[in-house]
Structure formats: C-alpha cells, structure tokens
Write a protein that holds these residues in place. Sequence first.
Motif, mmCIF file in Angstrom:
data_model
loop_
_atom_site.group_PDB
_atom_site.id
_atom_site.type_symbol
_atom_site.label_atom_id
_atom_site.label_comp_id
_atom_site.label_asym_id
_atom_site.label_seq_id
_atom_site.Cartn_x
_atom_site.Cartn_y
_atom_site.Cartn_z
ATOM 1 N N ALA A 29 -114.839 -18.985 -18.262
ATOM 2 C CA ALA A 29 -114.270 -18.515 -17.002
ATOM 3 C C ALA A 29 -113.938 -19.721 -16.141
ATOM 4 O O ALA A 29 -114.515 -20.805 -16.312
ATOM 5 N N PRO A 30 -112.994 -19.571 -15.212
ATOM 6 C CA PRO A 30 -112.681 -20.671 -14.301
ATOM 7 C C PRO A 30 -113.886 -21.008 -13.434
ATOM 8 O O PRO A 30 -114.775 -20.177 -13.219
ATOM 9 N N THR B 220 -113.216 -18.282 -6.157
ATOM 10 C CA THR B 220 -112.661 -18.808 -7.397
ATOM 11 C C THR B 220 -111.215 -18.361 -7.506
ATOM 12 O O THR B 220 -110.741 -17.532 -6.707
ATOM 13 N N VAL B 221 -110.518 -18.869 -8.490
ATOM 14 C CA VAL B 221 -109.146 -18.453 -8.805
ATOM 15 C C VAL B 221 -109.119 -18.083 -10.276
ATOM 16 O O VAL B 221 -109.359 -18.936 -11.145
ATOM 17 N N PHE C 22 -106.735 -15.520 -6.047
ATOM 18 C CA PHE C 22 -108.001 -15.804 -5.372
ATOM 19 C C PHE C 22 -108.930 -14.603 -5.508
ATOM 20 O O PHE C 22 -108.537 -13.463 -5.284
ATOM 21 N N ARG C 23 -110.166 -14.877 -5.862
ATOM 22 C CA ARG C 23 -111.187 -13.846 -5.948
ATOM 23 C C ARG C 23 -112.444 -14.376 -5.258
ATOM 24 O O ARG C 23 -112.776 -15.561 -5.368
ATOM 25 N N GLY C 24 -113.120 -13.493 -4.560
ATOM 26 C CA GLY C 24 -114.310 -13.964 -3.855
ATOM 27 C C GLY C 24 -115.110 -12.842 -3.235
ATOM 28 O O GLY C 24 -114.798 -11.645 -3.386
ATOM 29 N N TYR C 25 -116.146 -13.250 -2.528
ATOM 30 C CA TYR C 25 -117.094 -12.308 -1.928
ATOM 31 C C TYR C 25 -117.659 -12.951 -0.672
ATOM 32 O O TYR C 25 -117.985 -14.151 -0.654
#
Length: 782
Positions: free
Chosen positions: A298-299, A322-323, A340-343
């Motif tokens: 995974a990145p 992360t991307v 873009f992915r995040g929390y």
Amino acid sequence: MLPARTGSQQARARRLPEWAASALAIALSLTAVNAAAQDGAAPGMATPERPQGDTPEGEPADRPAIPPLQAETTPAPREDDRRVDFEAATVAYDQNSDAVTATGDVVLRSEDRSVRADTVTWNRTTGEIVASGNVRFVDEDGNQLYTSRIELTDEFEAGAMEDLLLALREGGRLAAVSGSRLADGTVELATAAYTGCDVVTAEGCPKDPSWRITADRVIYSPSDKTVRFRGAYLELFGARLLPLPGLVVRTDGRPSSGFLVPEVQFSRNNGFEISGSYFLKMAPNKDLTLSAYAFTEAPPMASAQWRHLTDQGAYQITGYATVSRRLDQVGVSAVGEDEFRGYLFANGRFQFDPNWSTNFSVRRATDRTFLRRYDISRDDRLRSMVEVERIDGDSYLAIAGYATQTLRIGVPQGQVPIALPLIDYRKRIDAPLVGGKLELIANTLAIHRRDGQDTQRAFLGGKWDFRRVTAWGQMLTLTALLRGDVYHSDENGLTATAIYRGNPGWQTRGVAIAAADMEWPFVGALFGGTQVLTPRVQLVVSPPIRNLAVPNEDARAIDLEDSNLFALNRFPGHDRVEDRPRVTYGFDWQLNLPDWRIDTTIGQSYRLSNRESILPDGTGLSERLSDFVGRTQVRFRDFVKFTHRFRLDKDGLAVRRNELDATVGSSRTYAEVGYLRLNRDISPLIEDLRDREELRFAGRVAFANYWSVFGSGVFNLTDRFEDPTLNSDGFDPVRTRLGVAYQDDCLELGLTWRRDFVDQGDARRGNAFQLYFALNNLGFRR
C-alpha cells in the motif's frame, strides 16, 4: 564546646571554612563522647572521676586527641554555609595526617542529603571527605546512590565514585563501573547500564532484569530529571537488539522529546508494515507526535496528533493522510485514480466553572473503508457531536448537536440524520400542597436528512414523584406525568418503515400518565446467609395517545427486557409513549452468603384494555399478556461472575431472548464467554428489531510465572431463517485472535495473530500479525 587544652594546636583556616571546621570538629568530638560514654570518657575529655589529662586504664598514653579550637578563633557561622550532622560508633584522629576517621554505622546528614557508610575519613587539611564500605548517598530529590567508595567535598557534594548503583526515586536504576557527581548535582557515569526492572524478587533474592540499556556514557541531571545516553543499546534477556541513538529518559515518568521505537506488523491488506514516530514536547501541557508508515502492499501514510491541557480542560486532534486508490465494494478491482484519503478525530472537554461545561467530538473519514484498510478502527459509523451543559443541584440544561457518518456498505448517507439543535432542560422543585418532587421538563429537537424525512419536535411537561415507606414496610411510589407535544415533518414518504413516518405537517398531542408502584421486602435467613424477597406490583393508567400521528425518530428499538419491565414508558426516547392501563408484577430475590451473592428478577405485565397496541409483534408487549422476562446474577468473590437475561414466550415458554455473560478466573488466568440469541419473529420490514445470534469468547492461560497464551473470537450464528437478508448457514466467524505474551514488573511483549473473515471494500479478509512490547519507564508500545 571542647574544653581548653595545653599545647599550641589550633584550627587552621586553609581547611574547611573556619566556622564549618569548628562545627565539624565539635560534632566529631561530641560524637566521640557519645560513642565512648558506655565505657568511660573519650580521649581528651574530663569527668568528675577522671580529671582532664589522665589516661584511662587500658589505653595507650600517647594516643592523639582531636586538637581543640579556641573560641576566639571560631567565627560566627554564615547563613549560606551548610551544616553537617554526624553520627558514628567510634572516632579516631591521626595527628600526622591531620585526618579524622569514623567507623561503624557512620551517618552524615546535611539538610536533605545524607551519607551512610562503614567508614568515613575527613582530611582536615584538604577538606576532603571519603566514605567507603557499603556507602549509601541520598540526595535532596530522594535518589539513592549505592557505591563502594565516594568522595565528598567540604560543601557535602559528591565527587568521584566507583562500582556504583543509582536507584532513582521515580523508578529505574543506573549501574556503572565508575562515575562522578558534579557540583550542580549532575552524575556522569562511564560503562553504565539502565533498567526499570526490579533486581530482586519478592523474597529478596537477586534476579537479572528483563531489559536494560547499556551505554558508554550516561549523564543524569536531577535538575530536569533526565537521563541522557551516549552509545546506547537495548538488551532483552541479555541479548543486544538495537541501537538507541540520542536516547533520553525522564526519571519522573513524564515524556520528553525524541524518536519512539519503531512498530512492526503484517497484514493481508497492506503487507509488511513498519512505522516510526517522533514525539515533540512543546511544553509541560502540550505535545505533538508525528508518525510515518511504510507498507509493501500500500502507499505510505502519515499521521499527527496534537494534545493540549489548558486551565479549563483538555483536547486532542489526530489526523491520518495518504494518497491511494480504493477497491470496489467487493474488494476486487481498483476504483478511480489515486486520491487523498484520510481520517480526522478530535475531542475535548472544558469546565468553565462548577456549573458550565462543554465537550465535543469530531470523527470524519474520506471514505467508508479507509479505517479498516489501515487497521485504525473497526467502527461502522462515526459520530460527531458538540454539547454545552449546565448542572447544579436542582436543574440540568443541555444544548447539543449530532452528526453521523455511516461506514456501512449499501446504506445511503443521505438517509442518516443530523440532529441540530437538541435542547433539554429539567428543573426539580418541591411539589406544593401534595409533597414529593416536581420535575419541569422542556425539550426541542430538529432532525435534517439530505435525502430523507425532516422532523422538528418540541414539548413541555412536568413529572411528579412521591415516595413513602408505610408502617408495614412497603415502599410506595406515586408518579404522574403531564406533557404537551408539537411536531412538524415533511418528506415523510422517504422513510422506509411506515410506522415510523407519522403524518406530514404540523401535529400535536397530549401525554398523561399516572402510576402507583408498591414494593414489599421480606428479610430472612437461608443457608447460613441472608435472603431478601421483594414482591413488586405496579399500576399504570393512561388515556389513548396519538402515537402514530407523529414521527418516530428516537423510540424505534423497543423490546421487553428486565431493565424496562417497570418503566413508566417502555419505549426508549420520547416519540412513542405506551398508553392504555396495565398492571406489571414480579419479584426480586437476593441471597448473600460468605463469598457468594445471587440476584434474581422476574416479571410480567397485563394490559387492562383490549384495544389494538402500537407495539410490533415479537417485542413481547404486543398482546394483552406480555412475555416473561428476567435476569439472574451470580458472583463468587472476584473469581466467578455470571449474568443471564431471558425472555420466555407467554404461551409455550419458547425462548425469545437468551443472553449469557460469564467470567471465570483471576486477572492472569481467566475465561470469558458471551452468547446472545434473539428469536422474536419480528417482521423483516422493521430493520431495527431483526433477530440475530452471536457467540463471543476470550481467554488467557498463564504459565511459567510471566508467560501466557490468549485468544478470542466473535462468531455470527444467525442463519437465513432468522434473518432473510443474510446468506449464512448459521456459523460465520467474524474475527479471531490468538497470541502469546510475556509480562513482568517492567516488560510486556507479545506476538498476536488475528484473522478477519469479512470483506468490506479494500478492507479485505485475511491474516494479520503484530509484534508489540512495552518497557517500564520508557513508555512505548503498539
């Protein structure tokens, strides 16, 4: 003071400060008097039976005495000079070297410092004090230094040391071949080792520490309570594992800036994972942790956490970013481009004064599978809220707002409500004329859905409670509730369950309930213990209420349980109110024996009206005669805890609810079992009340003093006949875990294997392995 003595020996100004030398000489002489008083006067001292100058029998006539100090040569002490108190069994003076030697349980005390040794030698010429033999030096912070030899200055500061052990007051031990203590209290050690472990067993036998840090050079600074290492390595069970460059440890347990130990795990989702963090202490009340994660499948990902403690409360903010590309809901193919992915997670609480406070929580994710993919959380919904409260002895006010993000696959976000505002106010006063307590209630709620029904609600009311104990010991409770409600709703047809919709537009209704509750406890002896049997009966009357005319937002999950059997309204929330007269009856039974306690509750209700009920079939309340409900709790010391809840069908006694929770064992070896089966035969159109069956277990077995094996599992036993929406044969593992761990007074480490059996997008089923450890006084673990 010392008596005058013939001769020309006098105090010399080049040794200790004049007054200090005089005081110490006086102390040494007086100590010698005390030490020799058992058998006679000390040398150089006179008694009425033996004039000064006479030699006692059995002592050499040429034994030198400590030279006296004349009063006119002794200046007054200065306020900034250090006073030294002195104790010893015997004291001797060497005239040739001008040295005083004390032996036998020698104790020196100066302000908050002390030295205990077998022998102490004070060179009056140089002012040097040398303690040797089982030396223990205690500084002003309570740290204890054990060594074979230590040098003290004339200001009672420790100098060079050999073969030493430093036991820190806040925990931890430093051992070294040699070292020195500087004037500012800093201790520099060469060829040293540090550990937070005990070095003796509970029986007092020596033992090797589980872990230690070896270093070429160690600097301990009492002023900022830190230990700095140069050339440090971590050793576990005597094996050197990894270097720790720039390691700094606080001896008071508080954090300090620096790199944290890397963390390692493996999972099917991300492959091999290694992460590292840097902890930055901004101030005693705030800090920042920056972390980076690298994966083989995974990145990479980054995270940060900010924490801040203020005068009025505390808050923290955590973020992940992360991307990467997401997989489809089946978890097979990638969807779209890298994005873009995040929390984000933030929460806090502040207390403005004894009455007013606020708390908040923000939880948002960019998509529904990010948290599971990176093993951050397994929640299926994220709730954000903010609330302001005012609480005093007689009133309560809450102003709040709630928003929820669903992470369930297939559930539209547009149907998830946003509640803003929710205002609830309650005020208790003494009821006039009739006695008891009167609680005034005001409440309002507004619910908005992007693609669903919107509802607004407000009501005002009052609740009266009156409690008395009769002359025969019955506990009587009278209750009355009067309330007026106003509702407004639109887009009602977008609610899938018809009985939850209510009528669109403006609706009003009135609520009136009166109840009388009687409990009559009987106490007696049984099996060598005490039993209490409490029969209970309750009568509730209420006129018909326009329930179906208004929307149901907060009273959907209705089910007859032991917890709501005698409730005034057995619906949760405010939108539905149980009407029609009813009688509820049952009993509580309690048995107390030495080390044992048993509690049992069972009851049933009967509706006095034969009119149709709004309660759905299968809830145990839909017919005039309800099902039986009960609870049994058994406890034996802290070794056995058993709770069983049940609901039995009133006709054939079929088990409609069967819930079991049991724990057996100690804190080190135990077994936990949880089982739940809901067999209510409720219509599948009511999504909040579907049947299910689930089994949970967890256990740990300790062996070989510090080792243990542990495991846990969650299993879905619901089949397609109990829930038509499932395609299950009645045994679907959800998650299992198995591991081995080691834990002693200063070290915790373990290896865990976990398997997930449920796919959700790119959070795929599979195995995960995790290695974790924690070191006492270093404070890092996964």
